[in-house]
Design a protein around this motif. Structure first.
Motif, PDB file in Angstrom:
ATOM      1  N   LEU A  30       0.828  -1.206   0.000  1.00  0.00           N
ATOM      2  CA  LEU A  30       0.000   0.000   0.000  1.00  0.00           C
ATOM      3  C   LEU A  30       0.864   1.258   0.000  1.00  0.00           C
ATOM      4  O   LEU A  30       0.443   2.310  -0.484  1.00  0.00           O
ATOM      5  CB  LEU A  30      -0.927   0.015   1.219  1.00  0.00           C
ATOM      6  CG  LEU A  30      -2.000  -1.073   1.304  1.00  0.00           C
ATOM      7  CD1 LEU A  30      -2.877  -0.850   2.526  1.00  0.00           C
ATOM      8  CD2 LEU A  30      -2.850  -1.109   0.046  1.00  0.00           C
ATOM      9  N   LEU A  31       2.076   1.145   0.527  1.00  0.00           N
ATOM     10  CA  LEU A  31       2.993   2.286   0.546  1.00  0.00           C
ATOM     11  C   LEU A  31       3.354   2.748  -0.860  1.00  0.00           C
ATOM     12  O   LEU A  31       3.737   3.901  -1.064  1.00  0.00           O
ATOM     13  CB  LEU A  31       4.269   1.926   1.312  1.00  0.00           C
ATOM     14  CG  LEU A  31       4.110   1.643   2.811  1.00  0.00           C
ATOM     15  CD1 LEU A  31       5.389   1.031   3.368  1.00  0.00           C
ATOM     16  CD2 LEU A  31       3.766   2.926   3.561  1.00  0.00           C
ATOM     17  N   LEU A  32       3.232   1.842  -1.828  1.00  0.00           N
ATOM     18  CA  LEU A  32       3.597   2.169  -3.212  1.00  0.00           C
ATOM     19  C   LEU A  32       2.398   2.576  -4.058  1.00  0.00           C
ATOM     20  O   LEU A  32       2.562   2.935  -5.229  1.00  0.00           O
ATOM     21  CB  LEU A  32       4.284   0.959  -3.865  1.00  0.00           C
ATOM     22  CG  LEU A  32       5.545   0.443  -3.169  1.00  0.00           C
ATOM     23  CD1 LEU A  32       6.066  -0.798  -3.888  1.00  0.00           C
ATOM     24  CD2 LEU A  32       6.611   1.523  -3.117  1.00  0.00           C
ATOM     25  N   HIS A  87       5.378  11.572   1.331  1.00  0.00           N
ATOM     26  CA  HIS A  87       4.070  12.048   0.877  1.00  0.00           C
ATOM     27  C   HIS A  87       3.354  10.984   0.049  1.00  0.00           C
ATOM     28  O   HIS A  87       2.174  10.675   0.281  1.00  0.00           O
ATOM     29  CB  HIS A  87       4.262  13.326   0.052  1.00  0.00           C
ATOM     30  CG  HIS A  87       2.989  13.926  -0.440  1.00  0.00           C
ATOM     31  ND1 HIS A  87       2.941  14.912  -1.393  1.00  0.00           N
ATOM     32  CD2 HIS A  87       1.687  13.672  -0.131  1.00  0.00           C
ATOM     33  CE1 HIS A  87       1.692  15.245  -1.639  1.00  0.00           C
ATOM     34  NE2 HIS A  87       0.909  14.506  -0.891  1.00  0.00           N
ATOM     35  N   LEU A  88       4.062  10.399  -0.915  1.00  0.00           N
ATOM     36  CA  LEU A  88       3.449   9.383  -1.769  1.00  0.00           C
ATOM     37  C   LEU A  88       3.109   8.121  -0.983  1.00  0.00           C
ATOM     38  O   LEU A  88       2.102   7.457  -1.252  1.00  0.00           O
ATOM     39  CB  LEU A  88       4.378   9.048  -2.936  1.00  0.00           C
ATOM     40  CG  LEU A  88       4.570  10.152  -3.979  1.00  0.00           C
ATOM     41  CD1 LEU A  88       5.557   9.711  -5.049  1.00  0.00           C
ATOM     42  CD2 LEU A  88       3.237  10.535  -4.618  1.00  0.00           C
ATOM     43  N   ALA A  89       3.948   7.784  -0.002  1.00  0.00           N
ATOM     44  CA  ALA A  89       3.676   6.601   0.819  1.00  0.00           C
ATOM     45  C   ALA A  89       2.417   6.800   1.655  1.00  0.00           C
ATOM     46  O   ALA A  89       1.560   5.913   1.738  1.00  0.00           O
ATOM     47  CB  ALA A  89       4.872   6.298   1.719  1.00  0.00           C
ATOM     48  N   VAL A  90       2.300   7.975   2.271  1.00  0.00           N
ATOM     49  CA  VAL A  90       1.112   8.264   3.083  1.00  0.00           C
ATOM     50  C   VAL A  90      -0.131   8.312   2.197  1.00  0.00           C
ATOM     51  O   VAL A  90      -1.199   7.805   2.567  1.00  0.00           O
ATOM     52  CB  VAL A  90       1.293   9.588   3.847  1.00  0.00           C
ATOM     53  CG1 VAL A  90      -0.006   9.994   4.539  1.00  0.00           C
ATOM     54  CG2 VAL A  90       2.412   9.457   4.874  1.00  0.00           C
ATOM     55  N   LEU A  91       0.007   8.917   1.017  1.00  0.00           N
ATOM     56  CA  LEU A  91      -1.109   8.950   0.069  1.00  0.00           C
ATOM     57  C   LEU A  91      -1.564   7.543  -0.279  1.00  0.00           C
ATOM     58  O   LEU A  91      -2.768   7.243  -0.296  1.00  0.00           O
ATOM     59  CB  LEU A  91      -0.686   9.691  -1.205  1.00  0.00           C
ATOM     60  CG  LEU A  91      -1.657   9.596  -2.395  1.00  0.00           C
ATOM     61  CD1 LEU A  91      -2.984  10.265  -2.064  1.00  0.00           C
ATOM     62  CD2 LEU A  91      -1.029  10.225  -3.642  1.00  0.00           C
ATOM     63  N   GLY A  92      -0.607   6.658  -0.546  1.00  0.00           N
ATOM     64  CA  GLY A  92      -0.948   5.289  -0.914  1.00  0.00           C
ATOM     65  C   GLY A  92      -1.675   4.558   0.187  1.00  0.00           C
ATOM     66  O   GLY A  92      -2.681   3.876  -0.058  1.00  0.00           O
TER      67      GLY A  92
END
Length: 213
Positions: A30-32, A87-92
């Motif tokens: 999910l982090l990706l 940022h992208l990890a949290v978004l994912g």
């Protein structure tokens, strides 16, 4: 991640070995998801014949240009890179973490299957219970059944129609699925591992499976 047995069966080598235990990799992956969303957007725009292609390219370029410029004005390049990664990890996690419990592990209806609108939406969706904090964390998507049946209905009204929808489904013998957040992820992990091991048909809904046969 292979969501269907046919997809898992086609994999070979290292990918096949990882697929056998893919359920346990699902949460870290999910982090990706946020980065994958941007990659998918770029691939879609690279495809020939994409409608409104150059408008979208310009908007994406403006987005990344302004985003990175803003970061570099207040951070060093390494700090900016770290910010983008986090940022992208949290978004994912936030995005996929809210979407995944609603559908992953639920029946997938063949395009040719003859199911009415109500059955199609209810059988393929999972509600997530847990009270006000789950409502807030998932933005109302935890009542996915009602959201699919009434997509234009304001979120605050979904809890009001839920008892009506559930009672109607019970009366007509339509499987209505609701689990806790932990239970939904347990089902997802179990489903993905079963698919990876090819231990059974992921299409577990008896009524829809009958139509699929």
């Amino acid at each position: 991640v292979a969501f269907h047995e046919e997809e898992a069966r086609s994999r070979r080598g290292l990918k096949a070995r990882l697929t056998r235990h893919q359920g346990w990799f699902f949460l870290p992956l999910l982090l990706l998801a946020g980065a994958n969303l941007h990659v998918a957007s770029a691939r879609a725009l690279a495809a020939r014949g994409a409608k409104g292609r150059w408008t979208d390219v310009a908007l994406l370029a403006a987005h990344w240009g302004l985003y990175l410029t803003g970061l570099l004005l207040v951070m060093t390049p390494l700090q900016a890179l770290a910010f983008v990664v986090v940022h992208l990890a949290v978004l994912g996690v936030c995005m996929a973490g809210a979407f995944a419990p609603n559908h992953v592990g639920m029946p997938v209806i063949d395009r040719g299957a003859r199911l009415d609108f109500l059955s199609r939406q209810v059988l393929t969706s999972r509600n997530v219970s847990g009270g006000a904090w789950v409502d807030f964390a998932m933005g109302g998507l935890n009542r996915q059944v009602e959201h699919h049946l009434f997509p234009s209905m304001p979120r605050p009204n979904l809890p009001r129609v839920q008892p009506i929808v559930r009672a109607f489904c019970d009366e007509h013998g339509i499987a209505y699925t609701e689990q806790t957040l932990v239970g939904s992820y347990r089902s997802i992990i179990g489903h993905l591992n079963r698919v990876g091991l090819k231990a059974g048909d992921p299409f577990t809904c008896q009524s829809a499976a009958h139509l699929r046969a």
